[in-house]
Scaffold this active site. Structure first.
Site, short mmCIF file in Angstrom:
data_model
loop_
_atom_site.label_atom_id
_atom_site.label_comp_id
_atom_site.label_asym_id
_atom_site.label_seq_id
_atom_site.Cartn_x
_atom_site.Cartn_y
_atom_site.Cartn_z
N SER A 61 21.03 -34.06 54.09
CA SER A 61 21.96 -35.17 53.96
C SER A 61 21.38 -36.21 53.01
O SER A 61 20.19 -36.53 53.07
CB SER A 61 22.18 -35.76 55.35
OG SER A 61 23.02 -36.86 55.24
N SER A 106 17.26 -39.80 52.54
CA SER A 106 17.76 -38.45 52.76
C SER A 106 17.11 -37.87 54.03
O SER A 106 16.18 -38.46 54.57
CB SER A 106 17.41 -37.60 51.54
OG SER A 106 17.88 -36.29 51.68
N LYS A 107 17.60 -36.77 54.51
CA LYS A 107 16.96 -36.07 55.63
C LYS A 107 17.50 -34.66 55.70
O LYS A 107 18.64 -34.41 55.31
CB LYS A 107 17.25 -36.79 56.95
CG LYS A 107 16.28 -36.46 58.05
CD LYS A 107 15.00 -37.26 57.91
CE LYS A 107 14.03 -36.98 59.00
NZ LYS A 107 12.93 -37.96 59.01
N GLY A 108 16.67 -33.76 56.20
CA GLY A 108 17.13 -32.39 56.34
C GLY A 108 16.72 -31.81 57.67
O GLY A 108 15.84 -32.36 58.36
N ASP A 149 8.52 -33.45 59.24
CA ASP A 149 9.09 -34.20 60.37
C ASP A 149 8.84 -33.32 61.61
O ASP A 149 8.05 -32.38 61.55
CB ASP A 149 10.58 -34.48 60.13
CG ASP A 149 11.12 -35.54 61.10
OD1 ASP A 149 10.76 -36.71 60.95
OD2 ASP A 149 11.88 -35.19 62.01
#
Ligand code: NAD
Length: 476
Positions: A61, A106-108, A149
């Site tokens: 995202s 952002s992040k995934g 993460d």
């Protein structure tokens, strides 16, 4: 008023955002532009494992591209979903702005229980996921740079970096496509422990301000403070270890997936961590102090509570029972918007996630800069500094001889003074400076405005203000 029903993680972040923008004077439409998530990409891909094709679902995202590349970790966990990655991506935008790392957010995430697969299988899955993101520029040194993460670490980042290099053989900056890599793949010293170290630096800075400490009903420094940590993973373990070993804090409680241990006399973080690595849980470590219902321990007596596992663990259900006067959010979103309201009314001081766990992205920034400059920090200046210091030492030694018994250099001074800073020392110094300045920026708003009563709103005001000026500068 606390909401009656628990909002989702994404809604929680938005509610907190809204509380801050209500106190700001943003131009019409800009508020909405900053709040919304720009895009979320969902990918479903198959990997042949143990003789059959298994399908995985993953997300990346992008919340805000006011600065590029955008930055944010990749999480491997069963609970990963669109709402979660979008919430985490939004937090990344605000976090980067707060600690002044020049990135968007952002992040995934990948829906997977990594403990169910062996190393070879995980490599296949990670490379395949990375391939899907790389071919759409959702991993790229100039556009989108992931990091570790929950459930991922150096190993996964090395696979991603290698996958990118294979697909972009002429990109001289390929190593900068991901951070949190091992040292031999272009990583930087101090990244593994950076988020936990940042939590320590954040608490040290908080305790430098007696006025703030008094707001939590505490006094003095970290020495002897009773701490409970939830999640003894990368962030929680390092934070607990450093606070105990270097600041004299007493870790009285540790909570993991299978339960918690509480001992008012203090726990041995290193031994418990070893046990956890070996046995996968806390059970059996010290049965007298073990409680199967670990979450209950969040409500136990302590001075500082460090939720360092996952989001939503302090909610409408248990907020009233929380006894810690000071909570530092090492995890992202551990306190829901509803719980936040209850805790604030109780007078609990909360050091918010976007600041508290920013140590990771800060050192990731240093790693990215190192990769782009293709040189280790300190390589050019270290010996030159040493030579200059030697000149001073030579003079002091001359003085020493001249003054005889009247004065002499302290025995360890020479050695300490001569040693130029290496990469690790520079990283620590950069991280410490970042955490101090960001706290002071939040603090100015917290104490300087009559309508701001907590650090979270202060943090949002600082970061939203920065994102807004960045958009304005672009003419939006
Ligand atoms: P990790 O996977 O290394 O550790 C998480 C730990 O929490 C594990 O030991 C796990 O067993 C435990 N855990 C999971 N669910 C739990 C539960 N319900 N109760 C108790 N313990 C539980 O992950 P991490 O990298 O340490 O990340 C932890 C949190 O910190 C996440 O919210 C993450 O987004 C945030 N964070 C991590 C980094 C980083 O650099 N790794 C940076 C910023 C923020």
């Amino acid at each position: 008023m606390a909401p009656k029903n628990e909002p989702s993680f994404r809604e929680s972040v938005d509610l907190m955002f809204n509380r801050a923008v209500a106190l700001m004077d943003l131009s019409p439409g800009l508020e909405e532009k900053i709040r919304v998530c720009n895009a979320t990409y969902t990918v479903r891909f198959g990997v042949r494992l143990r003789g059959k094709l298994e399908t995985f679902v993953g997300y990346r995202s992008v919340h805000s591209e006011h600065m590029e590349p955008v930055k944010g970790g990749i999480r491997f966990a069963t609970g990963v979903n669109q709402d979660e990655v979008e919430a985490l991506a939004a937090l990344m935008t605000y976090k980067c702005a707060l600690v002044e790392t020049p990135f968007g957010g952002s992040k995934g995430g990948l829906c997977i229980d990594p403990r169910k697969y062996d190393e070879q299988e995980l490599e296949l899955i990670t490379r395949r996921f990375a391939y899907e993101l790389i071919k759409r520029d959702l991993i790229n040194p100039a556009q989108n740079v992931p990091a570790p993460d929950m459930g991922t670490g150096e190993r996964e980042m090395a696979w991603i970096a290698d996958q990118y290099a294979r697909m972009n053989t002429t990109d001289i900056n390929s190593r900068a496509c991901v951070t949190g890599k091992p040292l031999n793949s272009g990583g930087i010293k101090g990244r593994v422990e950076a988020t936990g170290r940042g939590v320590q630096f954040a608490l040290r800075e908080f305790f430098r301000h007696p006025e703030d400490v008094a707001k939590a009903g505490l006094s003095g420094d970290l020495d002897g403070k009773r701490v409970i940590v939830q999640g003894l993973g990368n962030v929680g373990y390092h934070a607990a270890k450093f606070l105990a070993e270097e600041d004299g804090a007493k870790i009285v409680g540790i909570i993991e997936r299978d339960g918690g241990i509480y001992d008012p006399e203090g726990l041995h973080v290193e031994r418990i961590h070893e046990w956890l690595q070996k046995h996968g849980g806390l059970k059996g470590y010290a049965d007298t102090h073990f409680n199967k219902d670990g979450a209950r321990l969040l409500e136990a007596e302590c001075d500082i509570l460090i939720p360092a596992a996952m989001e939503g663990v302090i909610s409408l259900k248990n907020a009233k029972g929380i006894r810690a006067p000071l909570i530092i959010e090492a995890a992202n979103g551990p306190i829901t918007a509803g719980a936040d309201e209850i805790l604030r009314h109780k007078g609990t001081v909360i050091i918010p996630d976007m600041y508290a766990n920013a140590g990771g992205v800060t050192v990731s920034y240093f790693e990215w800069v190192k990769n782009l400059s293709h040189i280790r920090f300190g390589r050019m200046q270290r010996r030159q500094e040493e030579a200059r210091h030697r000149m001073l030492i030579d003079e002091l030694e001359r003085l020493d001889r001249y003054l005889g018994d009247a004065w002499s250099m302290r025995p360890d001074f020479k050695e300490k003074y001569l040693r130029g800073a290496d990469e690790l020392e520079l990283v620590r110094s950069g991280l410490d400076d970042t955490m101090r300045i960001a706290y002071q920026n939040m603090r100015e708003v917290w104490h300087g405005r009559d309508d701001v009563h907590d650090l979270r709103v202060a943090a949002y005001i600082v970061s939203i203000g920065r994102v807004a000026s960045s958009y304005k500068a672009k003419g939006l």
